[in-house]
Scaffold this motif. Structure first.
Motif, short mmCIF file in Angstrom:
data_model
loop_
_atom_site.label_atom_id
_atom_site.label_comp_id
_atom_site.label_asym_id
_atom_site.label_seq_id
_atom_site.Cartn_x
_atom_site.Cartn_y
_atom_site.Cartn_z
N VAL A 260 0.80 -1.17 0.02
CA VAL A 260 -0.01 -0.01 -0.07
C VAL A 260 0.72 1.14 -0.11
N ASN A 261 1.94 1.25 0.92
CA ASN A 261 2.63 2.43 0.84
C ASN A 261 3.54 2.51 -0.35
N ALA A 262 4.11 1.75 -1.08
CA ALA A 262 4.82 1.54 -2.33
C ALA A 262 3.72 2.27 -3.47
N SER A 263 2.59 1.98 -3.19
CA SER A 263 1.82 2.38 -4.48
C SER A 263 1.51 4.02 -4.34
N GLY A 264 1.85 4.50 -3.31
CA GLY A 264 1.84 6.28 -3.14
C GLY A 264 0.27 6.61 -3.54
N VAL A 265 -0.74 5.83 -3.34
CA VAL A 265 -2.06 6.34 -3.48
C VAL A 265 -2.74 6.49 -2.02
N ASN A 266 -3.25 7.98 -2.21
CA ASN A 266 -3.99 8.26 -1.26
C ASN A 266 -5.29 7.63 -1.19
N ILE A 267 -5.79 6.63 -0.41
CA ILE A 267 -7.10 5.86 -0.82
C ILE A 267 -8.07 6.70 -0.77
N GLN A 268 -8.15 7.50 -0.05
CA GLN A 268 -9.36 8.55 0.12
C GLN A 268 -9.79 9.33 -0.95
N SER A 269 -8.70 9.50 -1.86
CA SER A 269 -8.83 10.38 -3.04
C SER A 269 -9.23 9.45 -4.31
N LEU A 270 -9.56 8.36 -4.02
CA LEU A 270 -9.91 7.36 -5.25
C LEU A 270 -11.54 7.55 -5.40
N SER A 271 -11.64 7.34 -6.83
CA SER A 271 -13.10 7.61 -7.33
C SER A 271 -13.59 6.11 -7.24
N PRO A 272 -14.75 5.73 -7.29
CA PRO A 272 -15.51 4.48 -6.97
C PRO A 272 -14.82 3.60 -8.37
N ASN A 273 -14.72 4.26 -9.45
CA ASN A 273 -14.26 3.49 -10.62
C ASN A 273 -12.60 3.27 -10.56
N GLN A 274 -12.17 4.06 -9.74
CA GLN A 274 -10.68 3.62 -9.59
C GLN A 274 -10.30 2.51 -8.47
N VAL A 275 -11.16 2.43 -7.44
CA VAL A 275 -11.08 1.60 -6.42
C VAL A 275 -10.56 0.13 -6.91
N THR A 276 -11.60 -0.56 -7.77
CA THR A 276 -11.28 -1.82 -8.10
C THR A 276 -9.96 -2.09 -8.66
N GLY A 277 -9.47 -1.34 -9.40
CA GLY A 277 -8.18 -1.26 -9.99
C GLY A 277 -7.17 -1.39 -8.88
N PHE A 278 -7.29 -0.40 -8.12
CA PHE A 278 -6.37 -0.41 -6.79
C PHE A 278 -6.15 -1.33 -5.93
N VAL A 279 -7.35 -1.91 -5.56
CA VAL A 279 -7.49 -3.14 -4.70
C VAL A 279 -6.61 -4.45 -5.70
N ASP A 280 -7.07 -4.51 -6.80
CA ASP A 280 -6.55 -5.58 -7.47
C ASP A 280 -5.00 -5.43 -7.53
N GLN A 281 -4.55 -4.35 -7.61
CA GLN A 281 -3.03 -4.07 -7.79
C GLN A 281 -2.52 -4.28 -6.35
N ILE A 282 -3.02 -3.89 -5.10
CA ILE A 282 -2.38 -4.01 -3.98
C ILE A 282 -2.36 -5.55 -3.67
N TYR A 283 -3.37 -6.38 -4.12
CA TYR A 283 -3.20 -7.92 -3.79
C TYR A 283 -2.11 -8.51 -4.56
#
Length: 299
Positions: A260-283
Motif C-alpha cells: 500500500v505504501n509503495a503505491s503512493g496512493v491516497n485511498i481517500q482520493s480514489l473515485s469508485p471507478n478507480q477503487v477496483t483496479g487499486f484493490v487488484d493492484q494491492i493484492y
C-alpha cells in the motif's frame, strides 16, 4: 486460525484458477486488461459511433474452457516448511520465509495468479473502501442511507460494520466467499485496537488501516486454507498456536503495508471507478512483497 470454513487444504491437481472465480469476483478487469478499441482511433477507427448502415456483429459467446490442473506436488514444499515453522512455535523464521516464497512462486503460480485467486476478497475489499470513502466525504448517515441501512446510523462502529457484512461480503457456500466474510468479521474485532472508533470522523490514515487489516486477514486465511489447515486444526498447545498465528499475521501485514505504501496512493482520493483496479493492484503487490520478504528471510 484463518477462516472458520476450514477444509483439508487444496489438492495439488486443483486448477490454479478455478473456472468460476472471475465470474464470482465480478469480472474485475484490472488484472487482465481487455484488448479492443480505446476510442482514439488506435485500431483503425476514430473512436466514434458506428454508421447506422454498418451492421454490428453480435459479440461472440464466451468460450468455456476447463482450467488446466496444477502440478500434483506444487503445495508440498510450502506445506513442509510451514509445518516446520509451526512446530517451532513461531521461532523458525527461515521456514516461514521458505513457506511464503514457495507458496507464491510455486504453489499458486506467482503473485498475479495468487491475486486472481482472491476473487471474493478483492470484490469485498473494493466495496469496503468505497463505503469508507463515502462515509468520510458524505457522512456515515448518508453512506448508510444509500444502502438502505439508515437504522445503523449513530450506532457504535462495530455495530455498523456488523450490519454492513451482508452488503460488503454476502454469505456464500464457497471457500473463497467464506474467506472474504470471515476476514471482514476479524477486521471488525480489530477496529478498536487499531484506533478506528468513530465512523463519522474517518481520516485517510484510518481508511488505509482498515483496508490493510482486511487484506491481511484475507491473505492469512487463504494461505492457512491452502497449506496450514491440516497442521493447525487440532492444536496441542493453544498458546503456541497463537504465537504462530501472530508471527504469520505480522509477516503478512508487513507485506500488505509495504504494498500500500509503495503505491503512493491516497485511498481517500480514489473515485469508485478507480477503487477496483487499486484493490487488484494491492493484492498482487502484496503477494510479490511476501515472496520477496520470504526469500530474504530464508537465506
Amino acid at each position: 486460525m484463518g477462516t472458520s470454513n476450514a477444509f483439508g487444504g487444496a489438492g495439488g491437481g486443483t486448477p490454479l484458477i478455478p473456472s468460476w472465480l472471475d465470474d464470482a469476483a465480478g469480472g474485475s478487469g484490472a488484472l487482465a486488461p481487455s484488448p479492443g478499441n480505446n476510442g482514439d482511433g488506435a485500431n483503425g477507427d476514430d473512436g466514434g459511433e458506428p454508421s447506422p448502415n454498418t451492421p454490428v456483429p453480435d459479440a461472440p459467446a464466451p468460450r468455456k474452457t476447463t482450467p488446466a490442473p496444477g502440478a500434483s506436488d506444487r503445495f508440498t514444499s510450502a506445506r513442509t516448511n510451514f509445518s516446520k515453522f509451526s512446530r517451532s512455535g513461531g521461532n523458525d523464521q527461515k521456514s516461514l520465509g521458505r513457506a511464503a516464497s514457495n507458496y507464491v512462486s510455486k504453489s499458486v503460480g506467482g503473485a498475479r495468479q495468487a491475486a486472481r485467486r482472491m476473487g471474493s476478497s478483492r470484490t469485498s475489499g473494493a466495496g469496503l473502501v468505497n463505503f469508507l470513502n463515502s462515509a468520510s466525504f458524505n457522512g456515515a448517515r448518508e453512506a448508510l442511507r444509500s444502502l438502505n441501512l439508515d437504522g445503523l446510523a449513530g450506532r457504535p462502529i462495530e455495530q455498523v460494520f456488523a450490519g454492513l457484512a451482508d452488503f460488503i461480503c454476502p454469505a456464500g457456500g464457497s471457500i473463497d466467499e467464506g474467506i472474504a466474510r470471515d476476514a471482514f468479521i476479524e477486521t471488525i474485532a480489530d477496529l478498536a485496537n487499531a484506533g478506528v472508533t468513530n465512523i463519522d470522523q474517518l481520516e485517510a490514515g484510518q481508511i488505509q488501516t482498515v483496508f490493510e487489516l482486511y487484506v491481511t486477514h484475507t491473505i492469512e486465511a487463504r494461505i492457512c486454507n491452502d497449506i496450514g489447515t491440516k497442521i493447525l486444526t487440532l492444536p496441542s498447545d493453544v498458546q503456541e498456536v497463537q504465537r504462530v498465528q501472530m508471527q504469520l499475521r505480522d509477516f503478512i501485514q508487513r507485506g500488505v503495508s509495504d504494498a500500500v505504501n509503495a503505491s503512493g496512493v491516497n485511498i481517500q482520493s480514489l473515485s469508485p471507478n478507480q477503487v477496483t483496479g487499486f484493490v487488484d493492484q494491492i493484492y498482487e503487490a502484496a503477494f510479490e512483497a511476501l515472496q520477496t520478504i520470504g526469500e530474504g528471510m530464508a537465506k
